[in-house]
Design an enzyme around this catalytic site. Structure first.
Site, short mmCIF file in Angstrom:
data_model
loop_
_atom_site.label_atom_id
_atom_site.label_comp_id
_atom_site.label_asym_id
_atom_site.label_seq_id
_atom_site.Cartn_x
_atom_site.Cartn_y
_atom_site.Cartn_z
CE1 TYR A 131 -9.41 73.22 -1.62
CE2 TYR A 131 -9.18 70.90 -1.04
CZ TYR A 131 -9.81 72.12 -0.88
OH TYR A 131 -10.85 72.23 0.02
CG LEU A 171 -11.08 68.55 2.94
CD1 LEU A 171 -10.37 67.31 3.45
CD2 LEU A 171 -10.11 69.70 2.79
CB SER A 172 -12.15 70.95 -3.44
OG SER A 172 -13.18 71.90 -3.29
CB ALA A 173 -11.10 66.52 -6.10
NE ARG A 177 -7.75 65.03 -0.10
CZ ARG A 177 -8.55 66.00 -0.51
NH1 ARG A 177 -8.08 67.22 -0.60
NH2 ARG A 177 -9.80 65.76 -0.84
#
Length: 362
Positions: free
Chosen positions: A69, A63-65, A38
Site C-alpha cells: 500500500y 488487505l494487501s501488505a 490499520r
C-alpha cells in the site's frame, strides 16, 4: 506478500518501520498512514496481526501488505483535487487514505466485485467518520463504492487522474486499464508479476516503470453464462457539491485557521504546552530487507544497532531522572480535538453544531 519490514506494536511503529525501510518517503503519505489505524479494518479476532507487514484475507475480505500500500500511495503521486478510481476497492482502507490527500474537491470512486465487502467497507468508513479525531485534521474526500466487475466498466464513463487496480492484470487487459486514464494521469497495477506505474503522457503515449515484484490473485473474468450479456458497471457521476456542503467546508476551514492563529499567538507569548511523556519504544526484531529479482526472493538481515550498542537511538526513554515512573504513566494524554471543542462552544443551535461536526460521535 509482504514481510519486508519488522512488525510494529501499534500503527505508529508500523509506519516508523515503513519509513525506515524507505517504503514511505513523502510527508503526505506518512500523514495519511498515521491518520488511519490499520487495525480498524480487521475483524476483531484477527487484530493481533494488523501491524505485521503481511497481507490478510478472510473470506472475501482482503488487505494487501502495508509495504504494498505504501509503494502504491507513493507511486500515485496524489494531490488535492484529483480524481481517483480504485479497482477492487475491498475494505476501503486504501480509498480512505487517498481521500485524506484528495481533499473536499477531489473524486474518490471504488469498484468492488463482492456485495458483502462493499457493506464491510461502508461500515468501516462510517466508523472512521464518526469516531476518529483524524477526520477533523483533514478535509476528506469521502469514497463512493459501487458493485460490479471492474472489467465491465461502461465505456462512456469519465476518465480519471489516478487509477489503482488491486488484482493481477492480464496482459490482454493492459490497454483497457490505460484507457481509464486522462492524459497526464497515473495508473498503478500488478502487471506480469510486477507492480507497475504507467503514466499517460499523451493521447497515445505512455511511460512505464516497474516498481516491485509482487504476487497478486488475478482479476476475475466476467461471467456471462446466465444471460450472455455484459453487466455494465456505471460509476457515480462527478457531482458538484451543494451550497450547503460548500458552506460547511468553508466554516470548518475558517475555524481551523482561528485555532491555528490562537495557538501561534500563545506560542508567541511564551506559553508552551505542558511536556508529555513519549512511549518507550524498543525494537525487539531485526529489520529484514527483502530483495526481489524476477521470481526469486533474497532476504538479508540488518543487525539491530541495539545488538552492538546499549545506548541505541532506537530506545526512547524520557522519564524524569528524579523518580521512577510507572509504565502506565508513560502514555501520552489523549489528543485534544480543538475543532470539536471550538464548534461546541459556538453560540449556535445544537443541530447546526452537529451538522458542522458531520454528526460525529464523541
Amino acid at each position: 506478500m509482504g514481510g519486508a519490514v519488522s512488525a510494529g506494536e501499534d500503527n505508529d511503529e508500523l509506519i516508523d518501520n515503513l519509513k525506515e525501510a524507505q517504503y514511505i518517503r513523502t510527508e503526505l503519505v506518512e500523514q495519511a498512514f498515521r491518520a488511519i489505524d490499520r487495525a480498524d479494518y480487521y475483524l476483531e479476532e484477527f487484530k493481533d496481526n494488523a501491524y505485521k507487514d503481511l497481507a490478510w484475507k478472510h473470506g472475501n475480505i482482503h488487505l494487501s501488505a502495508p509495504c504494498i500500500y505504501s509503494e502504491v500511495m507513493e507511486a500515485l503521486d496524489l494531490q488535492p483535487g484529483l480524481s481517483f478510481l480504485n479497482l477492487g476497492s475491498g475494505t476501503g482502507y486504501l480509498s480512505s487514505m487517498v481521500g485524506l490527500i484528495l481533499g473536499p474537491f477531489g473524486v474518490n470512486h471504488g469498484v468492488e466485485l463482492h456485495s458483502d465487502v462493499i457493506e464491510y467497507a461502508k461500515q468501516k468508513l462510517d466508523f472512521f467518520i464518526k469516531t476518529s479525531d483524524s477526520f477533523d485534521k483533514f478535509e476528506f474526500c469521502e469514497p463512493s463504492f459501487v458493485i460490479g466487475n471492474c472489467l465491465e466498466i461502461s465505456p462512456d464513463c469519465t476518465q480519471y487522474d489516478r487509477v489503482y487496480c488491486g488484482a493481477g492484470v492480464q496482459k490482454e487487459h493492459e490497454d483497457y486499464m490505460k484507457n481509464l486514464l486522462k492524459v497526464g494521469g497515473i495508473l498503478v497495477m500488478p502487471l506480469e508479476e510486477k507492480l507497475t506505474k504507467i503514466t499517460r503522457t499523451g493521447p497515445s503515449a505512455w511511460e512505464t516503470k516497474k516498481i516491485l515484484a509482487v504476487s497478486f490473485a488475478p482479476l476475475i473474468q466476467p461471467n456471462h453464462a446466465d444471460s450472455g450479456k455484459s453487466r455494465l458497471v456505471h460509476l457515480p457521476p462527478v457531482a458538484v457539491r451543494s451550497l450547503q456542503d460548500l458552506a460547511r467546508i468553508a466554516i470548518r476551514g475558517t475555524i481551523k485557521k482561528i485555532i491555528h492563529q490562537e495557538a501561534m499567538s500563545k506560542a508567541g507569548n511564551g506559553l508552551k504546552n505542558p511536556p508529555r511523556f513519549k512511549r518507550r519504544r524498543v525494537r525487539r526484531r531485526r529489520m529484514e530487507t527483502i530483495v526481489f529479482l524476477d521470481k526469486e526472493v533474497f532476504a538479508s538481515r540488518i543487525s539491530n544497532p541495539s545488538d552492538d550498542n546499549n545506548n541505541s537511538e532506537d530506545m526512547e526513554d524520557e522519564r524524569p531522572e528524579e523518580e521512577e515512573t510507572k509504565p502506565s504513566e508513560l502514555k501520552p494524554d489523549p489528543p485534544v480535538n480543538f475543532l470539536r471543542e471550538k464548534v461546541l462552544s459556538l453560540p449556535l443551535p445544537d443541530p447546526l453544531k452537529y451538522y458542522l461536526l458531520y454528526y460525529r460521535e464523541k
